[in-house]
Scaffold this active site. Structure first.
Site, mmCIF file in Angstrom:
data_model
loop_
_atom_site.group_PDB
_atom_site.id
_atom_site.type_symbol
_atom_site.label_atom_id
_atom_site.label_comp_id
_atom_site.label_asym_id
_atom_site.label_seq_id
_atom_site.Cartn_x
_atom_site.Cartn_y
_atom_site.Cartn_z
ATOM 1 N N LYS A 148 -1.724 -40.480 -11.694
ATOM 2 C CA LYS A 148 -2.202 -39.950 -12.875
ATOM 3 C C LYS A 148 -1.818 -38.402 -12.694
ATOM 4 C CE LYS A 148 -5.866 -37.947 -14.045
ATOM 5 N NZ LYS A 148 -5.299 -36.799 -15.122
ATOM 6 N N CYS B 204 -4.269 -23.110 -4.350
ATOM 7 C CA CYS B 204 -5.476 -23.442 -3.755
ATOM 8 C C CYS B 204 -5.721 -22.567 -2.342
ATOM 9 C CB CYS B 204 -5.925 -24.873 -3.164
ATOM 10 S SG CYS B 204 -4.527 -25.722 -2.784
ATOM 11 N N GLU C 128 -7.828 -33.125 -0.916
ATOM 12 C CA GLU C 128 -7.381 -31.829 -0.555
ATOM 13 C C GLU C 128 -8.001 -30.976 -1.775
ATOM 14 O OE1 GLU C 128 -5.745 -28.310 -1.384
ATOM 15 O OE2 GLU C 128 -3.839 -29.237 -1.560
ATOM 16 N N GLU D 230 -14.028 -20.084 -6.304
ATOM 17 C CA GLU D 230 -12.700 -20.118 -6.375
ATOM 18 C C GLU D 230 -12.212 -19.779 -7.841
ATOM 19 O OE1 GLU D 230 -9.089 -23.189 -5.053
ATOM 20 O OE2 GLU D 230 -10.607 -23.758 -5.940
#
Length: 499
Positions: free
Chosen positions: A190, A300, A266, A397
């Site tokens: 996906k 990231c 991750e 983040e």
């Protein structure tokens, strides 16, 4: 789609070839007939309408993948033959690099030239790396106690569900798919709903390369529907996810409450860059800026927390702002642009909201902080100083071009503050002192540490997180082994002259 380059400019795509779900080797409409819009972040306008995969479409894709695994040729094919098909796919990717780069530029706001010259070739080389491993998967002979012969087999884990993010559509697609294919798995992938275009094109090329029907299925859709269906599916043997820590938790819960499928994650990061006072200040400032504005901060491992030793802090701050002022934000198809638009309106508004939080909490806005232009989702490189550890811009983040700049006195303080985060994905160290580099790299709890460099990835360099940045590793043989499981086989030995 046109991808010709003339006078240094690219003819921007006006039509999209592949907009349907790719299931069992065919492009098909979703069973519900539902579609969603994919948006051009340069303008906010619709590029195309994409078939929206939901639970029933995931069921169909998993059924195709299960049939391909249980009875199809791919897991039973010699590794060398799998490798040959993978290498052909890699060659097709190279041949279509311009078109793939244009899709990622128009769909994700990524720089066209960088995609064409670096990211698409790197994705193709990822396939080649794991193709080279496909015929080198083997177990070992064991020395059993007693009159027995024992050995291990390395077998493909089965049907894999891949859920990938929007920030590196091509890289993440091949990072997940390549080792799983080499291992002999079948899969349902996906792509992020923001960036489905290149994933569908890769599926088309996979079919051309000779990957059997059902081995690779690509189902665009949304996380709460399509993603959740993969994570909780009783016929999916493993799920691999890259994205936020919050969604990673949901995937673990779904995996545990369904069939206890294997999970690798991750997840997010808030990576520190530590600059010691023996560093070349100009080079360190360039590295620090790149660490937060590369891919418009939508990465990231962005070095969003920069710690500078106090003796060189003032000089560093001045150089950093100078370099930020010279950084070129603009259309990703313009060769002069160094930073394109944020991926969509939601991310754009989230970043601007964090910038406002930083101002309200009392941080000093050294540079940037504003939208650029009145069309599209462009944001200036943004640098805050005088920040405190408990501020949102230091803890969360942001996933955008927003840096928190801080100073430190001692090595011990730098290590303590670098580790003062729930994340542990990456870190950077800038120093000429080998002892400092060794001590700090071993003291920071992160999955990858760069010394006097940043953003250095490679097919053979394992990459993944500590703490709430997840577990499991991408790249290297470690990634291949995530798609294999070990079986021990034991048989009696009769009348053997030796044991």
């Amino acid at each position: 789609m046109s991808n010709d380059i003339s006078d240094g400019h690219v003819k921007i795509p006006t039509t999209v070839k592949f907009t349907k779900l790719f299931i069992n080797g065919q492009f098909v409409d979703s069973l519900s007939g539902s579609e969603f819009e994919t948006i051009d972040p340069r303008t906010g306008e619709v590029i195309a309408r994409i078939s929206e995969g939901r639970k029933e479409d995931i069921d169909a894709a998993v059924e195709a993948a299960r049939e391909a695994f249980d009875t199809g040729p791919w897991p039973r094919m010699a590794g060398a033959k799998r490798a040959k098909i993978m290498l052909k796919w890699a060659d097709l990717i190279d041949q279509n690099a311009s078109e793939l780069a244009a899709l990622d530029a128009i769909d994700a706001g990524k720089l066209y030239n960088r995609c064409k010259a670096q990211e698409i070739p790197a994705a193709a080389n990822m396939l080649r790396y794991y193709a080279g491993a496909a015929d080198k998967i083997h177990g070992e002979v064991l020395k059993a106690s007693g009159e027995f012969h024992a050995y291990t087999l390395m077998e493909p884990v089965g049907v894999v569900g891949h859920i990938i993010p929007w920030n590196f559509p091509s890289n993440m697609f091949l990072t997940k798919v390549s080792p799983a294919l080499a291992a002999g798995c079948t899969m349902v992938l996906k792509p992020a709903e923001q960036t489905p275009l290149s994933a569908l094109f890769y599926a088309h090329l996979a079919k051309q390369a000779g990957i059997p029907d059902g081995v690779l299925n690509v189902v665009p859709g949304f996380g709460p529907t399509a993603g959740a269906a993969i994570s909780s599916h009783m016929n999916v043997d493993k799920v691999s996810f890259t994205g936020s820590t919050e969604v990673g938790r949901e995937i673990m819960h779904a995996a545990a409450s369904s069939n206890l499928k294997q999970v690798s994650l991750e997840l997010g990061g808030k990576s520190p860059l530590l600059i010691f006072d023996d560093a070349d200040v100009d080079k360190a400032a360039s590295l620090a800026l790149l660490g937060i504005v590369y891919n418009k901060g939508e990465i990231c491992v962005a070095s969003s927390r920069v710690f500078v030793q106090e003796r060189i802090y003032d000089e560093f701050e001045k150089k950093l702002v100078e370099k930020a002022k010279a950084w070129v934000v603009g259309d990703p198809f313009d060769p002069k642009s160094q930073q394109g638009p944020q991926v969509d309106k939601k991310q754009f508004e989230k970043i601007l909201s964090y910038i406002e939080h930083g101002k309200k909490e009392g941080a000093t806005l050294l540079y940037g902080g504003k939208r650029l232009g009145d069309k599209g989702y462009y944001i200036e490189p943004t640098i805050f100083s005088n920040v405190k550890e408990d501020m949102l811009i230091v803890q969360d983040e942001i996933f955008g071009p927003v840096m928190s700049l801080m100073k430190f006195k001692t090595i011990e303080e730098a290590i303590m503050r670098a580790n003062n985060t729930k994340y542990g994905l990456a870190a950077g160290i800038v120093t000429k002192n080998l002892d400092i580099a060794n001590t700090v790299s071993r003291s920071i709890r992160a999955g990858i540490v760069w010394i006097n460099c940043y953003f250095i990835f490679g097919s053979d360099i394992p990459y993944g997180g500590y703490k709430q940045s997840g577990f499991g590793r991408e790249y290297g043989m470690q990634a291949l082994h995530q798609y294999l499981q070990q079986k021990s086989v034991v048989t009696p030995i009769y009348n053997s002259p030796w044991l």
